[in-house]
Design an enzyme around this catalytic site. Structure first.
Site, PDB file in Angstrom:
ATOM      1  NE  ARG A  20      -7.361   4.617   5.858  1.00  6.95           N
ATOM      2  CZ  ARG A  20      -6.923   5.777   6.326  1.00  6.95           C
ATOM      3  NH1 ARG A  20      -7.469   6.288   7.401  1.00  6.95           N
ATOM      4  NH2 ARG A  20      -5.940   6.425   5.741  1.00  6.95           N
ATOM      5  NE  ARG A  60       0.253  10.539  10.511  1.00  6.45           N
ATOM      6  CZ  ARG A  60      -0.234   9.545   9.760  1.00  6.45           C
ATOM      7  NH1 ARG A  60      -1.424   9.071  10.015  1.00  6.45           N
ATOM      8  NH2 ARG A  60       0.438   9.054   8.741  1.00  6.45           N
ATOM      9  N   PRO A  61       1.897  16.159  11.706  1.00  2.29           N
ATOM     10  CG  PRO A  61       3.833  16.755  12.847  1.00  2.29           C
ATOM     11  CD  PRO A  61       2.758  15.718  12.793  1.00  2.29           C
ATOM     12  CB  CYS A  79      -4.205   6.027  10.991  1.00  2.00           C
ATOM     13  SG  CYS A  79      -4.824   4.706   9.965  1.00  2.00           S
ATOM     14  CG  ASP A  81       3.031   1.414   9.427  1.00  2.00           C
ATOM     15  OD1 ASP A  81       3.287   1.691   8.250  1.00  2.00           O
ATOM     16  OD2 ASP A  81       2.748   2.275  10.287  1.00  2.00           O
ATOM     17  CE  LYS A 113      -1.708   1.631   4.080  1.00  2.00           C
ATOM     18  NZ  LYS A 113      -1.445   3.057   4.368  1.00  2.00           N
ATOM     19  CG  ASN A 114       2.243   2.684   3.501  1.00  2.00           C
ATOM     20  OD1 ASN A 114       1.094   3.017   3.181  1.00  2.00           O
ATOM     21  ND2 ASN A 114       2.574   2.405   4.733  1.00  2.00           N
ATOM     22  NE  ARG A 148       1.315  12.471   6.702  1.00  2.00           N
ATOM     23  CZ  ARG A 148       1.616  13.559   7.388  1.00  2.00           C
ATOM     24  NH1 ARG A 148       0.652  14.328   7.911  1.00  2.00           N
ATOM     25  NH2 ARG A 148       2.878  13.923   7.559  1.00  2.00           N
ATOM     26  CG  ASP A 176       7.262  19.976  10.957  1.00  2.00           C
ATOM     27  OD1 ASP A 176       6.493  19.000  11.071  1.00  2.00           O
ATOM     28  OD2 ASP A 176       8.420  19.965  11.397  1.00  2.00           O
TER      29      ASP A 176
HETATM   30  C1  EPZ Z   1       4.154   6.883   6.192  1.00  2.00           C
HETATM   31  O1  EPZ Z   1       3.449   7.946   6.803  1.00  2.00           O
HETATM   32  C2  EPZ Z   1       3.174   5.720   6.129  1.00  2.00           C
HETATM   33  N1  EPZ Z   1       2.013   6.086   5.348  1.00  2.00           N
HETATM   34  C3  EPZ Z   1       2.719   5.326   7.543  1.00  2.00           C
HETATM   35  O2  EPZ Z   1       1.900   4.163   7.401  1.00  2.00           O
HETATM   36  C4  EPZ Z   1       3.952   4.954   8.363  1.00  2.00           C
HETATM   37  O3  EPZ Z   1       3.549   4.677   9.686  1.00  2.00           O
HETATM   38  C5  EPZ Z   1       4.942   6.131   8.364  1.00  2.00           C
HETATM   39  O4  EPZ Z   1       5.283   6.490   6.997  1.00  2.00           O
HETATM   40  C6  EPZ Z   1       6.228   5.792   9.100  1.00  2.00           C
HETATM   41  O5  EPZ Z   1       6.822   4.670   8.515  1.00  2.00           O
HETATM   42  C7  EPZ Z   1       2.099   6.073   3.985  1.00  2.00           C
HETATM   43  O6  EPZ Z   1       3.146   5.810   3.415  1.00  2.00           O
HETATM   44  C8  EPZ Z   1       0.847   6.413   3.258  1.00  2.00           C
HETATM   45  P1  EPZ Z   1       6.422  10.019   8.399  1.00  2.00           P
HETATM   46  P2  EPZ Z   1       4.112   9.435   6.884  1.00  2.00           P
HETATM   47  O7  EPZ Z   1       6.401  11.319   7.724  1.00  2.00           O
HETATM   48  O8  EPZ Z   1       4.940   9.678   5.682  1.00  2.00           O
HETATM   49  C9  EPZ Z   1       6.666  13.028  12.024  1.00  2.00           C
HETATM   50  C10 EPZ Z   1       0.050   2.778   7.762  1.00  2.00           C
HETATM   51  O9  EPZ Z   1      -0.414   2.234   8.778  1.00  2.00           O
HETATM   52  N2  EPZ Z   1       6.501  14.060  10.988  1.00  2.00           N
HETATM   53  O10 EPZ Z   1       7.548   9.066   8.119  1.00  2.00           O
HETATM   54  O11 EPZ Z   1       3.044  10.381   7.223  1.00  2.00           O
HETATM   55  C11 EPZ Z   1       5.413  12.194  12.211  1.00  2.00           C
HETATM   56  O12 EPZ Z   1       4.518  12.822  13.099  1.00  2.00           O
HETATM   57  C12 EPZ Z   1       0.524   4.223   7.821  1.00  2.00           C
HETATM   58  O13 EPZ Z   1       0.192   2.214   6.648  1.00  2.00           O
HETATM   59  C13 EPZ Z   1       6.628  15.405  11.342  1.00  2.00           C
HETATM   60  O14 EPZ Z   1       6.859  15.721  12.504  1.00  2.00           O
HETATM   61  O15 EPZ Z   1       5.067   9.255   8.148  1.00  2.00           O
HETATM   62  C14 EPZ Z   1       5.982  10.915  12.776  1.00  2.00           C
HETATM   63  O16 EPZ Z   1       6.234  11.080  14.150  1.00  2.00           O
HETATM   64  C15 EPZ Z   1       0.332   4.828   9.197  1.00  2.00           C
HETATM   65  N3  EPZ Z   1       6.485  16.339  10.379  1.00  2.00           N
HETATM   66  C16 EPZ Z   1       7.319  10.773  12.055  1.00  2.00           C
HETATM   67  O17 EPZ Z   1       7.656  12.094  11.586  1.00  2.00           O
HETATM   68  C17 EPZ Z   1       6.243  16.002   9.061  1.00  2.00           C
HETATM   69  O18 EPZ Z   1       6.169  16.912   8.213  1.00  2.00           O
HETATM   70  C18 EPZ Z   1       7.283   9.823  10.864  1.00  2.00           C
HETATM   71  O19 EPZ Z   1       6.292  10.282   9.979  1.00  2.00           O
HETATM   72  C19 EPZ Z   1       6.107  14.641   8.725  1.00  2.00           C
HETATM   73  C20 EPZ Z   1       6.257  13.678   9.695  1.00  2.00           C
END
Ligand code: EPZ
Length: 419
Positions: A398, A121-122, A116, A307, A22-23, A92, A124
């Site tokens: 999902r 889910r920032p 989710c 995950d 999916k991802n 997302r 920044d």
């Molecule tokens: C991807 O989300 C995946 N989703 C998530 O899978 C997965 O849990 C996550 O990566 C981590 O591996 C998809 O690919 C669609 P991140 P993403 O940016 O990109 C913080 C599932 O169950 N952060 O790597 O949104 C964030 O809060 C889903 O399949 C910021 O602070 O995750 C988190 O603590 C859930 N600012 C960490 O970084 C930002 O701008 C990792 O988030 C972005 C992220």
């Protein structure tokens, strides 16, 4: 609404099967917008997040239809860089379309993305990275990106964000010069994105490592491309953890676990037997109620994936002894544990640390609150004494395509019902 009705206790036996990740698929749908042509994604599950992403693509002029398990995308006629407000807040991955729109049009506009409810889910890191490359970004009740002055740049992420890494790659593919992304995410999904874009003529290297380099090209090829993403390591891990919870023996192709090193390591230390059948075919035998998993810490790839954290906790509830899980990616990702406690789980939470004392679970009516939390309730239901009803399975749909059918084929007693 739909629910799963599960009668616990059946061991799982048979051949492990899983769809493309999916991802990986979600950013690939976004990336297909950069070129003006046809992309076919193989072994694509008809899961809700993919369906919503296809709907978004259609609303900006693209075409997306399934032919069997092949998703056929045609982005020739994409005409808008304004994402539909009614859909972007659903998932997302709508955020991951920004980089592709900046590459194609130089602009992007969207509502804040959804995703989710697993904590903050920032966005920044995405915005800081794009600003560092020269984009102007305004965030009020919507996000507006002006990428007309984007320039190749060296960007260092404060955290290896998967989505931000993907967005920056997509925004850089046609920028003159070399863009370097440091402290980038190393997930297999990033490697899939690199490989797909390079099939279209991009010049990206380093995916899967700490530094990714993108040499800008004038245009991506619009010839038809067929791409098979990697197997969904989270679906594979969910099924393996299901078998670890209830016991049994699964056969799998070594290819399916090539991105699951951290999980397989945990299994090796946990009294299950993995043996080579022939060639690349392996069997993994799980004993019921084996020892807990000790200390597990989630983190960016190649660490144990966040995950799979809820599914591991559910599995640990069915073993004996202690498991301690420290969640370092989404520190609040434990809301599902309340539902496990209704089933008799011995769980204590201390901020981002979850302590599990293995014991017996009993069937209950529980409610899925998010995708992977819902999967953990299914695992608990597979092992609990009696019947478990997992409501709100839309969350589970999902990210898992016909999960109940895959589990039934392996011997579980699980059915889907409307309520
Ligand atoms: C991807 O989300 C995946 N989703 C998530 O899978 C997965 O849990 C996550 O990566 C981590 O591996 C998809 O690919 C669609 P991140 P993403 O940016 O990109 C913080 C599932 O169950 N952060 O790597 O949104 C964030 O809060 C889903 O399949 C910021 O602070 O995750 C988190 O603590 C859930 N600012 C960490 O970084 C930002 O701008 C990792 O988030 C972005 C992220």
């Amino acid at each position: 609404m739909e629910k799963f009705v599960i009668s616990g206790g059946n061991k799982l036996y048979g051949k492990l099967t899983a769809n493309s990740a999916k991802n990986s698929i979600l950013p690939l749908i976004a990336a297909s917008i950069i070129c003006e042509g046809v992309t076919e994604i193989e072994n694509c599950p008809k899961i809700k997040d993919v369906i919503i992403m296809c709907e978004i693509l259609r609303k900006i002029g693209g075409k997306a239809e399934f032919s069997g398990d092949k998703l056929i995308l045609d982005t020739t006629d994409v005409f808008s860089w304004e994402l539909p407000t009614d859909l972007t807040g659903e998932i997302r991955a709508s955020l991951f379309i920004v980089g592709a729109l900046l590459s194609r049009f130089g602009y992007a506009l969207m509502q804040f993305p959804g995703g989710c409810k697993i904590g903050e889910r920032p966005v920044d890191i995405h915005i800081d990275g794009l600003r560092c490359m020269g984009a102007t970004v305004t965030c009020s009740d919507e996000l507006v990106f002006n990428g007309k002055n984007l320039k190749s740049q060296t960007v260092t992420l404060r955290f290896p964000s998967v989505g931000a890494t993907e967005n920056l790659i997509m925004s850089a593919v046609k920028l003159k010069g070399k863009t370097v992304i440091k402290n980038c995410a190393k997930e297999p999904e990033i490697v899939d994105l690199q490989n797909y874009l390079n099939m279209r003529g991009a010049k990206i290297s380093g995916a899967g490592k700490d530094v990714i380099e993108i040499e800008g090209v004038d245009k991506l090829s619009s010839k038809k491309v067929s791409f098979t993403p990697s197997i969904d390591r989270i679906e594979v891990g969910t099924l393996l953890l299901s078998a670890s919870a209830v016991g049994g023996e699964l056969e799998f192709d070594g290819e399916m676990v090539k991105n699951s090193y951290s999980l397989m390591k945990i299994f090796e230390n946990n009294a299950c037997k993995i043996y080579n059948n022939n060639g690349n075919i392996y069997n993994i035998e799980f004993k019921r109620r084996s020892l807990g998993f000790g200390k597990v810490v989630t983190g960016p790839y190649p660490d144990f994936p966040t995950d799979l954290q809820p599914q591991l906790v559910a599995c640990a509830c069915a073993h004996t002894g202690l498991t301690a899980v420290e969640e370092k990616v989404f520190p609040e990702r434990f809301s599902y544990t309340e539902q496990l406690q209704l089933m008799g789980a011995n769980i204590d939470l201390y901020k981002n640390l979850c302590l599990v004392e293995g014991g017996n679970l009993h069937g209950e009516s529980v409610v899925a609150g998010d995708l992977r939390g819902g999967a953990s309730l299914v695992i608990a239901g597979l092992v609990a004494d009696g019947e478990t009803q997992v409501k709100n399975v839309g969350h589970i749909d999902r990210g898992y395509y016909k999960l109940e059918e895959k589990l039934t084929r392996l011997g579980a007693k699980i059915r889907r019902e409307r309520y």
